[in-house]
Write a protein that holds these residues in place. Structure first.
Motif, short mmCIF file in Angstrom:
data_model
loop_
_atom_site.label_atom_id
_atom_site.label_comp_id
_atom_site.label_asym_id
_atom_site.label_seq_id
_atom_site.Cartn_x
_atom_site.Cartn_y
_atom_site.Cartn_z
N ALA A 210 8.97 25.14 -26.73
CA ALA A 210 9.25 24.02 -27.64
C ALA A 210 9.77 22.83 -26.87
CB ALA A 210 10.25 24.46 -28.71
N LEU B 81 5.33 21.70 -38.49
CA LEU B 81 5.69 21.40 -37.11
C LEU B 81 4.82 20.31 -36.49
CD1 LEU B 81 6.35 25.01 -35.76
CD2 LEU B 81 8.03 23.33 -36.52
N PRO C 278 0.13 23.19 -28.21
CA PRO C 278 1.04 24.18 -28.78
C PRO C 278 0.27 25.25 -29.56
CG PRO C 278 1.06 22.21 -30.11
CD PRO C 278 0.17 21.90 -28.94
N PHE D 46 11.10 30.76 -33.08
CA PHE D 46 10.50 29.82 -32.14
C PHE D 46 10.85 30.18 -30.70
CE2 PHE D 46 14.71 28.05 -32.43
CZ PHE D 46 14.93 27.32 -31.28
N VAL E 263 4.71 28.53 -29.57
CA VAL E 263 5.86 27.69 -29.92
C VAL E 263 6.63 28.31 -31.08
CG1 VAL E 263 6.53 25.49 -30.93
CG2 VAL E 263 4.92 25.54 -29.03
N VAL F 23 8.38 19.75 -28.92
CA VAL F 23 8.21 20.07 -30.33
C VAL F 23 9.59 20.17 -30.98
CG1 VAL F 23 7.31 21.73 -32.00
CG2 VAL F 23 6.09 21.34 -29.83
N ILE G 58 12.00 21.53 -33.66
CA ILE G 58 12.04 22.74 -34.47
C ILE G 58 13.09 22.59 -35.58
CG2 ILE G 58 12.41 25.22 -34.47
CD1 ILE G 58 9.94 24.39 -32.90
#
Length: 333
Positions: A317, A169, A255, A312, A269, A322, A324
């Motif tokens: 996120a 990630l 995160p 998640f 996250v 972020v 995913i």
């Protein structure tokens, strides 16, 4: 005539008083704050010592009770006690179970298991939501079976895979902070393993510990200042303080990868997590086998959750930008 009238009034008053007492007694019997199931016909008494009230431990206890009640319907009286995250209270609770001569003790979380093992070598003990039994019980070269009067289930997810999630990630990250409560032996174990795995992947790893919930916010702030990503193992104090951690980490834009789903719902996250309700159900099946004499607790190996899931937190996120991968499932509320 007057005396007869007064006698009649007095009798009515006494009658109403007795009715009121009967109602009160009935209310107390239905109070489930300490006993979640009771019956005059119960064949077995099971004491449950739970470290604290939070979703993972609550789910494990519920799964245990549901499973055991299904296996032995109407035959089990559960004596439920919560230590409110106070370790000495675990000892008081378990000693009380021994004094009451319960048929089996469920120790929900590591401090409860340690307290139960100190309280009795005779009454069967099953742990649940315990990460590593060898560490918890100071067993060298642990081979998967505790022996004696102890067995149970572990909430350990593959730590090497959790470390790999950080790389998957956050491939650009350089510094990873591991944050946990130093009072929890299993957290120390997880942190050591994950640190080694992360270093194999090329990350620089920093360790941050707190002794209790009063230190969480300050320690989290320091960790956020010095790292690109944080990892938090399966840790009861972390779970209880997830909101405080979130209030520091999200504004800082840092995160978090969590060891299990419940704190991840609040401050993380992503996670590779087990299902605590199903873990409890497995423990309940083990309890039924012990109570009925089908199996000896001394011969039962520790059981593990077979298929941890990549999960998640969609809100965090998105907030932290972020991306995913498709093989992660959104955590359900």
């Amino acid at each position: 005539m007057k005396n007869k009238f007064l006698s009649l009034i007095l009798a009515m008053v006494i009658g109403f008083s007795l009715t009121g007492c009967g109602g009160s007694a009935k209310t107390n019997t239905s109070d489930t704050s300490n006993t979640t199931a009771s019956s005059d016909d119960s064949k077995y008494t099971v004491g449950i010592c739970q470290l604290s009230q939070h979703p993972a431990l609550d789910a494990a206890t519920q799964g245990f009770q549901d499973s055991l009640e299904e296996a032995l319907p109407g035959q089990v009286n559960f004596q439920m006690e919560n230590a409110s995250n106070d370790i000495p209270t675990c000892g008081v609770i378990c000693n009380g179970f021994v004094a009451n001569n319960v048929d089996l003790i469920l120790a929900n979380a590591t401090p409860c298991l340690q307290a139960a093992s100190s309280a009795t070598v005779d009454i069967p003990i099953l742990g649940t939501a315990v990460t590593e039994y060898g560490v918890a019980l100071d067993i060298k070269d642990f081979d998967g079976t505790v022996g004696g009067n102890i067995s149970g289930t572990s909430d350990l997810a593959p730590l090497d895979q959790q470390a790999t999630m950080v790389q998957e990630l956050f491939p650009e990250a350089k510094n990873v902070g591991i944050l946990y409560c130093s009072a929890e032996a299993n957290s120390v174990y997880q942190a050591d393993v994950v640190k080694s795995e992360l270093e194999k992947l090329g990350f620089h790893v920093n360790i941050y510990t707190f002794a209790d919930s009063n230190e969480v916010s300050a320690v989290t702030a320091t960790a956020c200042d010095e790292n690109d990503v944080l990892y938090m193992p399966t840790d009861n104090t972390v779970a209880l303080c997830a909101e405080a951690i979130h209030n520091v980490a999200e504004p800082a834009g840092i995160p978090i990868i969590n060891g299990e789903a419940n704190p991840c719902k609040v401050c993380g996250v992503a996670t590779l997590s087990i299902d605590y309700y199903e873990l409890g159900r497995t423990t309940g099946k083990m309890a039924a086998q012990i109570l009925t004499g089908e199996k000896e607790v001394s011969e039962m190996p520790i059981e593990y959750f077979p298929e941890p899931k990549k999960l998640f937190n969609p809100t965090l996120a998105q907030s932290l930008n972020v991306t995913i991968p498709d093989d992660y499932a959104a955590i359900e509320d």
